[in-house]
Scaffold this motif. Structure first.
Motif, PDB file in Angstrom:
ATOM      1  N   MET A  19       0.669  -1.315   0.010  1.00  0.00           N
ATOM      2  CA  MET A  19      -0.040   0.133   0.072  1.00  0.00           C
ATOM      3  C   MET A  19       0.865   1.247   0.168  1.00  0.00           C
ATOM      4  N   ILE A  20       0.702   2.090  -0.945  1.00  0.00           N
ATOM      5  CA  ILE A  20       1.322   3.279  -0.907  1.00  0.00           C
ATOM      6  C   ILE A  20       0.456   4.192   0.207  1.00  0.00           C
ATOM      7  N   ILE A  21       1.259   4.381   1.330  1.00  0.00           N
ATOM      8  CA  ILE A  21       0.518   4.976   2.499  1.00  0.00           C
ATOM      9  C   ILE A  21       1.090   6.381   2.893  1.00  0.00           C
ATOM     10  N   PHE A  22       2.443   6.517   2.792  1.00  0.00           N
ATOM     11  CA  PHE A  22       3.013   7.929   3.246  1.00  0.00           C
ATOM     12  C   PHE A  22       3.498   8.758   2.242  1.00  0.00           C
ATOM     13  N   ARG A 232       1.201   8.696  12.764  1.00  0.00           N
ATOM     14  CA  ARG A 232      -0.126   8.951  12.267  1.00  0.00           C
ATOM     15  C   ARG A 232      -1.050   7.682  12.825  1.00  0.00           C
ATOM     16  N   LYS A 233      -2.092   8.286  13.661  1.00  0.00           N
ATOM     17  CA  LYS A 233      -2.912   7.290  14.357  1.00  0.00           C
ATOM     18  C   LYS A 233      -4.032   6.602  13.461  1.00  0.00           C
ATOM     19  N   LYS A 255      -4.115   4.465   4.908  1.00  0.00           N
ATOM     20  CA  LYS A 255      -3.498   5.534   4.154  1.00  0.00           C
ATOM     21  C   LYS A 255      -2.988   6.546   5.014  1.00  0.00           C
ATOM     22  N   ASP A 256      -1.714   6.715   4.982  1.00  0.00           N
ATOM     23  CA  ASP A 256      -0.994   7.805   5.734  1.00  0.00           C
ATOM     24  C   ASP A 256      -1.028   7.347   7.303  1.00  0.00           C
ATOM     25  N   LYS A 257      -1.167   6.211   7.748  1.00  0.00           N
ATOM     26  CA  LYS A 257      -1.123   5.651   9.157  1.00  0.00           C
ATOM     27  C   LYS A 257      -0.126   4.964   9.415  1.00  0.00           C
ATOM     28  N   THR A 258       0.127   4.756  10.824  1.00  0.00           N
ATOM     29  CA  THR A 258       1.451   3.894  11.243  1.00  0.00           C
ATOM     30  C   THR A 258       1.084   2.723  11.836  1.00  0.00           C
ATOM     31  N   ASN A 277       5.348   2.440   8.181  1.00  0.00           N
ATOM     32  CA  ASN A 277       4.778   3.655   7.794  1.00  0.00           C
ATOM     33  C   ASN A 277       4.406   3.449   6.095  1.00  0.00           C
ATOM     34  N   GLY A 278       4.539   2.345   5.513  1.00  0.00           N
ATOM     35  CA  GLY A 278       4.072   2.087   4.049  1.00  0.00           C
ATOM     36  C   GLY A 278       5.314   2.018   3.050  1.00  0.00           C
ATOM     37  N   ASN A 279       6.230   3.011   3.408  1.00  0.00           N
ATOM     38  CA  ASN A 279       7.419   2.738   2.493  1.00  0.00           C
ATOM     39  C   ASN A 279       8.539   2.942   3.326  1.00  0.00           C
ATOM     40  N   PHE A 280       8.505   3.017   4.551  1.00  0.00           N
ATOM     41  CA  PHE A 280       9.846   3.009   5.547  1.00  0.00           C
ATOM     42  C   PHE A 280       9.391   2.512   6.891  1.00  0.00           C
ATOM     43  N   PHE A 281      10.543   2.133   7.603  1.00  0.00           N
ATOM     44  CA  PHE A 281      10.461   1.634   8.903  1.00  0.00           C
ATOM     45  C   PHE A 281      11.065   2.422   9.947  1.00  0.00           C
ATOM     46  N   GLY A 282      10.662   2.626  10.872  1.00  0.00           N
ATOM     47  CA  GLY A 282      11.159   3.130  12.307  1.00  0.00           C
ATOM     48  C   GLY A 282      11.590   2.307  13.228  1.00  0.00           C
ATOM     49  N   ILE A 283      12.430   2.670  14.080  1.00  0.00           N
ATOM     50  CA  ILE A 283      12.624   1.888  15.337  1.00  0.00           C
ATOM     51  C   ILE A 283      12.998   2.699  16.706  1.00  0.00           C
TER      52      ILE A 283
END
Length: 337
Positions: A19-22, A232-233, A255-258, A277-283
């Protein structure tokens, strides 16, 4: 990729979709914040269809679960094959459909399976025996020092954590789950569950990076969270858990959510949250008292498969060779600076 779980005929099925989210511009900085320790080439003795799950023990030995190949492999720290796990020598005819394989606190192995729901192995990969007849496969699993099992369960009728003995027989239930996301929890494979050296239990639910900490008796002792700038909740639950409704609503809902994707026992005194977040990961990294340890937000472009004993494991798929054959994946091991 977000993992969606659906239930049919009592089996787990996993569907992966993109999904293209972010759309927010954000830079990958993981490779500046971490140093590459080594690359592990997986032996050509086996053919990996897909690394669907990865676990590591204190000696660096590796458990690879391959759902496509319907197999579990025990490798040494250099990627050489130690054992292909199978219950055949103990239970001929056992319906072997492995889902995820874990090392417990003693270094032995539990494989989550699709009916029967699990099987136990010794640390050398030899079969040990079946789980208790009442054991049902959890979404996430972790272990206490006495090898009691903690399971994370999300059912349509309700969700809970379950404390079990080493064969999977229930002792008691506990846990807190967001009621406003009951159907989402039932359908998604996010979140996570880990335990620490003092037998405390940490729970992560997919809609939020908030961590719930319990003692071994299942009593809540702490909640902690650090909300990242990119979070993004998810605004609401699915309107129905029917598969057709799920597929139609998912793109708009996320869409646009985390999503809080996974939780790792990153080291003996640290835990790690992985967000998607759709096209990246955070730690995110915390100590065991809930203190947030990172000065900067860390962003990467690839899924972390495992984070254990202070090391982070990513998977790299080499290009096909000259004959068009796809080589086995390579494990890339990093350590944060």
């Amino acid at each position: 990729m977000v993992k969606l779980k659906t239930f049919g005929l009592g089996l787990f099925f996993t569907l992966l979709f993109t999904m293209i989210i972010f759309s927010q511009s954000i830079k990958v900085n993981f490779y500046k914040k971490a140093s590459k320790v080594k690359s592990i080439k997986i032996t050509n003795e086996i053919l990996i269809g897909d690394i669907s799950f990865l676990d590591i023990n204190k000696d660096g030995n590796i458990l690879i679960s391959d759902r496509i190949g319907n197999a579990v492999y025990l490798l040494d720290k250099e990627g050489k094959l130690v054992k292909t796990l199978t219950p055949d020598s103990c239970n001929p005819g056992f319906n072997w459909r492995p889902y995820q394989a874990y090392f417990d606190k003693q270094g032995n192995i539990i494989v989550l399976n699709s009916i029967p729901w699990g099987y136990r192995f010794w640390g050398n990969g030899n079969c040990r025996g079946e789980m208790d007849i009442t054991f049902i496969q959890p979404l996430h699993i972790s272990f206490l020092s006495d090898n009691s099992i903690v399971g994370y369960y999300t059912f349509e009728e309700g969700h809970h954590l379950k404390m079990m003995n080493d064969k999977g027989k229930e002792k008691f239930r506990f846990g807190e789950f967001p009621k406003e996301y009951r159907r989402l929890l039932y359908r998604f494979e996010g979140g996570g569950l880990v335990t620490d050296k003092d037998d405390n239990i940490y729970q992560l639910n997919p809609p939020s990076p908030e961590i719930f900490k319990y003692n071994k008796r299942g009593q809540i002792i702490q909640k902690f969270v650090k909300i990242p700038t990119y979070f993004r909740k998810i605004e609401r639950d699915l309107s129905s858990s029917d598969p057709k409704t799920v597929f139609s609503e998912i793109p708009k809902l996320l869409k646009d959510k985390t999503i809080a994707l996974s939780l790792f026992e990153y080291d003996t005194d640290k835990i790690m949250v992985q967000l998607y977040n759709g096209n990246f990961f955070g730690i995110q990294i915390y100590d065991l008292k809930g203190k947030y340890l990172l000065k900067d937000e860390i962003i990467l472009d690839r899924h972390i498969f495992a984070a254990k004993y202070g090391l982070i494991y990513l998977v790299y798929q080499p290009e096909p060779d000259d004959n068009g054959n796809l080589p086995n994946p390579v494990l890339e091991v990093y350590k944060l600076k």
